[in-house]
Design an enzyme around this catalytic site. Structure first.
Site, PDB file in Angstrom:
ATOM      1  N   LYS A 163      22.079   2.416  11.547  1.00 31.72           N
ATOM      2  CA  LYS A 163      23.271   2.204  12.614  1.00 31.72           C
ATOM      3  C   LYS A 163      23.341   2.779  13.689  1.00 31.72           C
ATOM      4  CE  LYS A 163      27.463   2.879  10.491  1.00 31.72           C
ATOM      5  NZ  LYS A 163      27.914   1.934  11.212  1.00 31.72           N
ATOM      6  N   GLU A 202      30.214   8.314  12.733  1.00 31.64           N
ATOM      7  CA  GLU A 202      30.468   7.473  11.484  1.00 31.64           C
ATOM      8  C   GLU A 202      29.562   8.238  10.337  1.00 31.64           C
ATOM      9  OE1 GLU A 202      29.737   3.115  13.913  1.00 31.64           O
ATOM     10  OE2 GLU A 202      27.997   4.165  13.296  1.00 31.64           O
ATOM     11  N   GLY A 210      32.440  -1.306  16.087  1.00 31.39           N
ATOM     12  CA  GLY A 210      31.479  -2.348  16.462  1.00 31.39           C
ATOM     13  C   GLY A 210      32.325  -3.717  16.553  1.00 31.39           C
ATOM     14  N   SER A 211      31.573  -4.756  16.606  1.00 37.35           N
ATOM     15  CA  SER A 211      32.229  -5.847  16.941  1.00 37.35           C
ATOM     16  C   SER A 211      32.772  -6.720  15.638  1.00 37.35           C
ATOM     17  CB  SER A 211      31.124  -6.881  17.833  1.00 37.35           C
ATOM     18  OG  SER A 211      30.035  -7.179  17.145  1.00 37.35           O
ATOM     19  N   ASP A 233      32.654  -0.241   7.809  1.00 40.15           N
ATOM     20  CA  ASP A 233      31.814  -0.123   8.915  1.00 40.15           C
ATOM     21  C   ASP A 233      30.934  -1.001   9.021  1.00 40.15           C
ATOM     22  OD1 ASP A 233      31.080   1.043  11.265  1.00 40.15           O
ATOM     23  OD2 ASP A 233      30.675   3.025  10.715  1.00 40.15           O
ATOM     24  N   GLY A 234      30.415  -1.349  10.201  1.00 41.18           N
ATOM     25  CA  GLY A 234      29.100  -2.161  10.617  1.00 41.18           C
ATOM     26  C   GLY A 234      27.863  -1.644  10.302  1.00 41.18           C
ATOM     27  N   ALA A 235      26.803  -2.484  10.605  1.00 44.06           N
ATOM     28  CA  ALA A 235      25.463  -2.040  10.367  1.00 44.06           C
ATOM     29  C   ALA A 235      24.801  -2.897  11.411  1.00 44.06           C
ATOM     30  CB  ALA A 235      25.143  -2.133   8.985  1.00 44.06           C
ATOM     31  N   ASP A 236      23.437  -2.288  11.845  1.00 36.91           N
ATOM     32  CA  ASP A 236      22.736  -3.037  12.848  1.00 36.91           C
ATOM     33  C   ASP A 236      21.584  -3.668  11.724  1.00 36.91           C
ATOM     34  OD1 ASP A 236      23.788  -2.383  15.304  1.00 36.91           O
ATOM     35  OD2 ASP A 236      23.265  -0.305  14.615  1.00 36.91           O
ATOM     36  N   GLY A 259      23.938   1.204  16.814  1.00 35.69           N
ATOM     37  CA  GLY A 259      23.636   0.331  17.975  1.00 35.69           C
ATOM     38  C   GLY A 259      24.771   0.585  19.207  1.00 35.69           C
TER      39      GLY A 259
HETATM   40  C1  5RP Z   1      27.987   1.398  15.903  1.00 28.67           C
HETATM   41  C2  5RP Z   1      27.506   1.083  14.773  1.00 28.67           C
HETATM   42  C3  5RP Z   1      28.043  -0.434  14.440  1.00 28.67           C
HETATM   43  O1  5RP Z   1      28.469  -0.553  13.354  1.00 28.67           O
HETATM   44  C4  5RP Z   1      26.784  -1.398  14.516  1.00 28.67           C
HETATM   45  O2  5RP Z   1      26.150  -1.365  15.698  1.00 28.67           O
HETATM   46  C5  5RP Z   1      27.284  -2.758  14.210  1.00 28.67           C
HETATM   47  O3  5RP Z   1      27.971  -3.277  15.283  1.00 28.67           O
HETATM   48  P1  5RP Z   1      28.301  -4.916  15.242  1.00 28.67           P
HETATM   49  O4  5RP Z   1      29.311  -5.258  14.116  1.00 28.67           O
HETATM   50  O5  5RP Z   1      29.009  -4.996  16.627  1.00 28.67           O
HETATM   51  O6  5RP Z   1      26.936  -5.548  15.331  1.00 28.67           O
HETATM   52  O7  5RP Z   1      26.568   1.513  14.079  1.00 28.67           O
HETATM   53  O8  5RP Z   1      27.281   2.869  16.193  1.00 28.67           O
END
Ligand code: 5RP
Length: 235
Positions: A103, A112, A35-36, A90-93, A105
């Protein structure tokens, strides 16, 4: 909560992504999310490898993360040589007060979750827009097997008050599976039960609910960075 500008959002992502690297030490084997926000984690780890001699190796959670990690000279592991990871970043939505997550997105939820379950702890990097009281305003990603996905979708619809949509035209995950985005709205009051109910449907490969998985959220807001730790945090 007020709306953030694009510049503020990017600055928060960078701050969280970089701050999480404080958990990483030489000798560690780590999971690298997608993710970003995690992008900034990967860039910072690359910088520390080049400038500080940090010695780590990682398992990526997506093809995109693998590509960026290799560009940043982060050595990649394979599962043959790695039974256990020290931690994953890791990231999260979305995340709630119990650190349950939505997660997927970015479509990487299956890898993951495999990586999170193989890790000694999970650090989530997030900006202030990801914090919610009740999960579900972000459509819940569900990776499904291509065979009979229409029927799997009907069964998911029986659990979801809102629409369940096939993601994109021809969109497939790195594993070759479609994703269904389920619009629950901010109503997921029992994410543990819902994760279990959805995973019990034949054809569901993985659900973007990560319950009782995260230990720490590194949360960036315009005023600075905050660490939110679960009482039972392993890290
Ligand atoms: C990818 C994910 C990402 O971690 C989640 O979408 C968050 O992404 P971002 O940091 O771009 O907002 O679960 O599958």
């Amino acid at each position: 909560m007020r709306q953030f500008t694009v510049e503020e959002m990017e600055a928060m992502k960078a701050e969280a992504g970089i701050a999480a690297c404080a958990f990483v030490e030489s000798g560690m084997q780590i999971g690298i999310g997608t993710g970003s926000t995690v992008k900034y984690t990967i860039l910072e780890l690359g910088r520390r490898i080049r400038e500080e001699g940090l010695e780590i190796a990682g398992i990526p959670t997506s093809d995109a993360t693998e590509k960026l990690s290799i560009e940043q000279s982060i050595p990649m592991l394979d599962w043959d040589s790695c039974e256990h990871l020290d931690l994953v970043i890791d990231g999260a939505d979305e995340f709630d007060q119990d650190l349950h997550l939505i997660k997927g997105g970015g479509g990487a939820l299956l890898r993951e979750k495999i990586v999170a379950e193989s890790s000694g702890g999970m650090i989530v990097v997030a900006d202030a827009s990801k914090r919610v009281d009740v999960l579900g305003a972000f459509p819940l990603p569900i990776e499904v097997n291509p065979y009979g996905w229409e029927q799997t979708k009907r069964r998911i619809e029986s659990l979801c008050a809102g629409p369940v949509e096939l993601r994109g035209t021809g969109y497939l995950t790195d594993n070759g599976n479609p994703i269904l985005d389920a619009h629950f709205g901010a109503t997921i009051s029992d994410p543990v039960q819902l994760e279990s109910d959805l995973r019990a449907i034949a054809g569901v490969v993985e659900v973007g609910l990560f319950t009782n998985t995260a230990d720490v959220v590194v949360l960036a807001a315009p005023g600075g960075c905050e660490l939110i730790r679960k009482q039972t945090a392993r890290l």
